[in-house]
Write a protein that holds these residues in place. Structure first.
Motif, mmCIF file in Angstrom:
data_model
loop_
_atom_site.group_PDB
_atom_site.id
_atom_site.type_symbol
_atom_site.label_atom_id
_atom_site.label_comp_id
_atom_site.label_asym_id
_atom_site.label_seq_id
_atom_site.Cartn_x
_atom_site.Cartn_y
_atom_site.Cartn_z
ATOM 1 N N ARG A 194 0.815 -1.220 0.000
ATOM 2 C CA ARG A 194 0.000 0.000 0.000
ATOM 3 C C ARG A 194 0.846 1.266 0.000
ATOM 4 N NH1 ARG A 194 -4.673 -2.640 3.810
ATOM 5 N NH2 ARG A 194 -5.931 -3.430 2.072
ATOM 6 N N LYS A 195 2.114 1.150 0.343
ATOM 7 C CA LYS A 195 3.002 2.314 0.262
ATOM 8 C C LYS A 195 3.250 2.701 -1.189
ATOM 9 C CE LYS A 195 5.607 1.197 4.480
ATOM 10 N NZ LYS A 195 6.924 0.717 4.971
ATOM 11 N N ASN A 196 3.210 1.703 -2.063
ATOM 12 C CA ASN A 196 3.441 1.959 -3.486
ATOM 13 C C ASN A 196 2.539 1.030 -4.297
ATOM 14 O OD1 ASN A 196 4.395 2.690 -5.962
ATOM 15 N ND2 ASN A 196 6.462 1.882 -5.683
ATOM 16 N N PRO A 197 1.247 1.340 -4.374
ATOM 17 C CA PRO A 197 0.277 0.423 -4.998
ATOM 18 C C PRO A 197 0.465 0.201 -6.490
ATOM 19 C CG PRO A 197 -0.751 2.524 -4.409
ATOM 20 C CD PRO A 197 0.618 2.555 -3.828
ATOM 21 N N SER A 198 1.319 0.991 -7.132
ATOM 22 C CA SER A 198 1.534 0.789 -8.572
ATOM 23 C C SER A 198 2.690 -0.179 -8.845
ATOM 24 C CB SER A 198 1.828 2.132 -9.251
ATOM 25 O OG SER A 198 3.018 2.699 -8.714
ATOM 26 N N SER A 199 3.285 -0.729 -7.793
ATOM 27 C CA SER A 199 4.454 -1.599 -7.969
ATOM 28 C C SER A 199 4.048 -2.989 -8.459
ATOM 29 C CB SER A 199 5.221 -1.721 -6.646
ATOM 30 O OG SER A 199 4.357 -2.166 -5.617
ATOM 31 N N THR A 200 5.011 -3.672 -9.058
ATOM 32 C CA THR A 200 4.808 -5.047 -9.528
ATOM 33 C C THR A 200 5.625 -5.982 -8.641
ATOM 34 O OG1 THR A 200 4.485 -4.319 -11.816
ATOM 35 C CG2 THR A 200 5.107 -6.627 -11.485
ATOM 36 N N TRP A 201 5.048 -7.134 -8.303
ATOM 37 C CA TRP A 201 5.699 -8.109 -7.440
ATOM 38 C C TRP A 201 5.747 -9.460 -8.146
ATOM 39 C CZ3 TRP A 201 7.345 -6.854 -2.341
ATOM 40 C CH2 TRP A 201 7.051 -5.544 -1.954
ATOM 41 N N ILE A 202 6.725 -10.279 -7.778
ATOM 42 C CA ILE A 202 6.874 -11.596 -8.406
ATOM 43 C C ILE A 202 6.702 -12.675 -7.346
ATOM 44 C CG2 ILE A 202 9.421 -11.495 -8.229
ATOM 45 C CD1 ILE A 202 9.426 -13.112 -10.935
ATOM 46 N N MET A 203 5.831 -13.622 -7.628
ATOM 47 C CA MET A 203 5.520 -14.727 -6.716
ATOM 48 C C MET A 203 6.261 -15.990 -7.162
ATOM 49 S SD MET A 203 3.089 -14.314 -4.235
ATOM 50 C CE MET A 203 2.025 -15.750 -4.143
ATOM 51 N N LYS A 204 6.959 -16.620 -6.189
ATOM 52 C CA LYS A 204 7.702 -17.848 -6.504
ATOM 53 C C LYS A 204 7.453 -18.894 -5.423
ATOM 54 C CE LYS A 204 11.604 -15.329 -8.572
ATOM 55 N NZ LYS A 204 13.072 -15.126 -8.517
ATOM 56 N N PRO A 205 7.140 -20.131 -5.813
ATOM 57 C CA PRO A 205 7.024 -21.187 -4.804
ATOM 58 C C PRO A 205 8.387 -21.455 -4.181
ATOM 59 C CG PRO A 205 6.830 -22.093 -7.028
ATOM 60 C CD PRO A 205 6.872 -20.611 -7.174
ATOM 61 N N CYS A 206 8.419 -21.679 -2.873
ATOM 62 C CA CYS A 206 9.696 -21.771 -2.152
ATOM 63 C C CYS A 206 10.566 -22.934 -2.602
ATOM 64 C CB CYS A 206 9.446 -21.889 -0.650
ATOM 65 S SG CYS A 206 8.779 -20.379 0.062
ATOM 66 N N GLY A 207 9.936 -24.049 -2.942
ATOM 67 C CA GLY A 207 10.748 -25.238 -3.183
ATOM 68 C C GLY A 207 10.789 -25.730 -4.607
ATOM 69 N N LYS A 208 10.488 -24.870 -5.577
ATOM 70 C CA LYS A 208 10.502 -25.324 -6.978
ATOM 71 C C LYS A 208 11.581 -24.606 -7.770
ATOM 72 C CE LYS A 208 5.652 -26.713 -7.154
ATOM 73 N NZ LYS A 208 4.314 -26.468 -7.744
#
Length: 426
Positions: free
Chosen positions: A131-145
């Protein structure tokens, strides 16, 4: 490596032939159809079994294996970040200049991993940051793959609602819908070459963690995306734009099977020297080396430093358009499969040089030797950091031996400490 009961698991016939050739050269085995040889390039699962309390083996002095028992402290995405965060706090408590922060409370020198949270455990913390920077993009990665499996990009909280914590319980609920992920701030300003995103795959050999002794392989490479990069939100789902993994890119229409979308590190250096200058390029690679050593120092205290073990890690580094390197992840089993002719040569030499350091003079393995091979057997490896040598380098050295960098003159910047330029690594 060793004479151990159990099944041999080879990644491909190429790896098998390369390793068999190396073993034969050293006189360790004779290949015969009617004999079952139990020499290993072990998978991480096999290592887990070898060192398990219930079914573990007692290794003899002539048995050497190619993973540390709890390598996952560095190679699992969530544990790597956790250990680096702990390392920063410890240096801060010690008053180390490396842990210096700017006026916004951000680490000046130890800021080499993108802002990262564990989900679902850190969901509320992530929401606060998002919410500090709602225009940002994030990357989701499974921990063990690995190999890019399960990775996706998000720019809305609604996209990860299923990782929110159950309000009725504060405990982690282990179910498929809440598989453990790391979510990191996406580096949306990567350095582009030919308009395409790339990352670096670098090989680092650790022969011992206490004292830490590691080697950098000179023949790393860049992995390019097949589609030109755009930060446009309309392309967030196009993994050919964002993920450099060969396992993904090889399925793209524009994948080139001859060069495999790869460049050698030496070609990258030439390109950067010609476009950005030699001094800036040297500084970049010094910083990459420095980051690698700091990541190894971060996990050294918790690593089970078994004398039978060594490990060749695959480091993934991304460079942004300001020529700042970022550590993305560390792989315990970097691919030894050849996707191109140059790949085969590189990986053959990598295995050969690794064996020459792990086992001195081609002799029968001995886990008790001092693990300090002469320079002439290093091949394409070079010493990146030797803790014993660093600690015996005189009064300018940090007496606690934690940072491993020369403290230099009063008022000097911590980032200048310990760089190869000052010959404090070797």
């Amino acid at each position: 490596f060793g004479t151990m009961a159990g099944k041999v698991k080879w990644v491909t016939d190429i790896e098998k032939s390369v390793l068999i050739n190396n073993f034969e050269k050293r006189g360790w085995i004779q290949v015969a159809e009617n004999e079952d040889w139990n020499f290993y390039w072990m998978s991480v699962q096999t290592i887990r079994n070898v060192f398990s309390v219930e079914a573990g083996y007692r290794l003899s002095d002539d048995q050497i294996v190619n993973h540390f028992p709890n390598h996952y402290e560095l190679t699992r995405k969530d544990l790597m970040v956790k250990n680096i965060k702990r390392y920063r706090k410890e240096l801060e408590k010690e008053g180390s200049p490396l842990a210096e922060k700017d006026e916004n409370g951000k680490y000046i020198y130890l800021d080499f991993v993108p802002v990262t949270f564990m989900l679902p455990a850190d969901y509320n913390l992530f929401v606060e940051e998002f919410r500090k920077n709602p225009s940002s993009t994030w990357i989701m990665k499974p921990c063990g793959k690995a190999q890019g499996k399960g990775i996706f990009l998000i720019n809305k909280l609604s996209q990860i609602k299923k990782w929110s914590r159950d309000s009725k319980t504060s405990s982690f609920v282990s179910q498929s819908s809440k598989e453990a992920y790391v979510i990191s701030l996406y580096i949306n300003n990567p350095l582009l070459i030919g308009g395409k995103k790339f990352d670096l795959r670098l090989y680092v050999l650790v022969s011992t963690y206490r004292p830490l002794r590691c080697y950098m392989y000179k023949l790393g490479f860049c992995r390019f995306c097949t589609v030109k990069y755009t930060p446009s939100t309309s392309e967030l789902d196009n993994m050919f734009v964002h993920l450099t993994n060969v396992a993904i890119q090889k399925h793209g229409d524009d994948y080139n099977h001859i060069h495999g979308g790869k460049w050698t590190v030496s070609n990258l250096r030439l390109y950067l020297e010609s476009t950005r200058g030699k001094e800036v390029t040297n500084k970049l690679f010094d910083e990459i080396h420095w980051i690698i050593v700091q990541s190894l120092k971060a996990v050294a205290p918790v690593m089970n430093n078994d004398k039978h073990c060594f490990e060749c890690y695959g480091y993934d580094i991304i460079i942004d358009d300001k020529l700042k390197p970022w550590l993305i992840e560390v792989n315990a089993s970097p691919s030894l499969t050849s996707s191109t002719a140059n790949d085969r040569i590189l990986k053959y030499n990598l295995i050969n040089d690794t064996l020459n350091i792990a086992v001195p003079n081609g002799e029968i393995p001995d886990c008790k030797w001092n693990k300090s091979p002469p320079k002439e057997v290093l091949g394409n490896y070079e010493v990146l950091y030797d803790e014993e040598m660093a600690q015996s380098d005189g009064p300018e050295r940090d007496p606690r031996g934690r940072s491993g960098q020369s403290t230099g003159a009063k008022g000097s910047r911590a980032r200048d400490l310990g760089k190869p330029v000052l010959t404090t690594w070797k």
